[in-house]
Design a protein around this motif. Structure first.
Motif, PDB file in Angstrom:
ATOM      1  N   ASP A  73       0.811  -1.219   0.000  1.00  0.00           N
ATOM      2  CA  ASP A  73       0.000   0.000   0.000  1.00  0.00           C
ATOM      3  C   ASP A  73       0.848   1.274   0.000  1.00  0.00           C
ATOM      4  N   LYS A  74       2.104   1.140  -0.378  1.00  0.00           N
ATOM      5  CA  LYS A  74       3.012   2.291  -0.398  1.00  0.00           C
ATOM      6  C   LYS A  74       3.513   2.531  -1.813  1.00  0.00           C
ATOM      7  N   LEU A  75       3.960   3.747  -2.076  1.00  0.00           N
ATOM      8  CA  LEU A  75       4.483   4.069  -3.403  1.00  0.00           C
ATOM      9  C   LEU A  75       5.794   3.345  -3.690  1.00  0.00           C
ATOM     10  N   GLU A  76       6.617   3.190  -2.661  1.00  0.00           N
ATOM     11  CA  GLU A  76       7.920   2.562  -2.839  1.00  0.00           C
ATOM     12  C   GLU A  76       7.769   1.053  -2.991  1.00  0.00           C
ATOM     13  N   LYS A  77       8.657   0.492  -3.776  1.00  0.00           N
ATOM     14  CA  LYS A  77       8.713  -0.963  -3.936  1.00  0.00           C
ATOM     15  C   LYS A  77      10.171  -1.398  -3.838  1.00  0.00           C
TER      16      LYS A  77
END
Length: 93
Positions: A73-77
């Motif tokens: 659920d975060k922009l970073e991967k």
């Protein structure tokens, strides 16, 4: 560098972090570290994760599973840094 079990050492880290490398090996320890470290990571900061990789290569698939769930659920991967038996994943906030 901080040596020791995560449960004993995470609270000793500074409130603001710019680079973190951890070798948690397992799902639970990886989740514990991400929950503690991620909110303290500066914008542009780096997390390097040991044993993040492909299930058919890395004998500890809990690290990748923990990361994939935590960052769902975060922009970073997390991006695999290289493939091999000791591969790493890298994340930049």
């Amino acid at each position: 560098m901080v040596k020791g079990f995560f449960s004993d050492t995470l609270h000793t880290l500074p409130d603001k972090l710019s680079f973190v490398h951890f070798d948690g090996d397992f799902y639970d320890s990886t989740v514990d570290c991400l929950k503690y470290v991620y909110p303290r990571l500066s914008r542009g900061g780096i997390i390097a994760l040991h044993d993040y990789g492909w299930d058919d290569v890395v004998p500890l698939p809990g690290v990748k599973k923990a990361c994939d769930e935590f960052f769902a659920d975060k922009l970073e991967k997390v991006v695999p840094a290289w493939q091999g038996p000791n591969c790493h994943g890298i994340l930049r906030k």
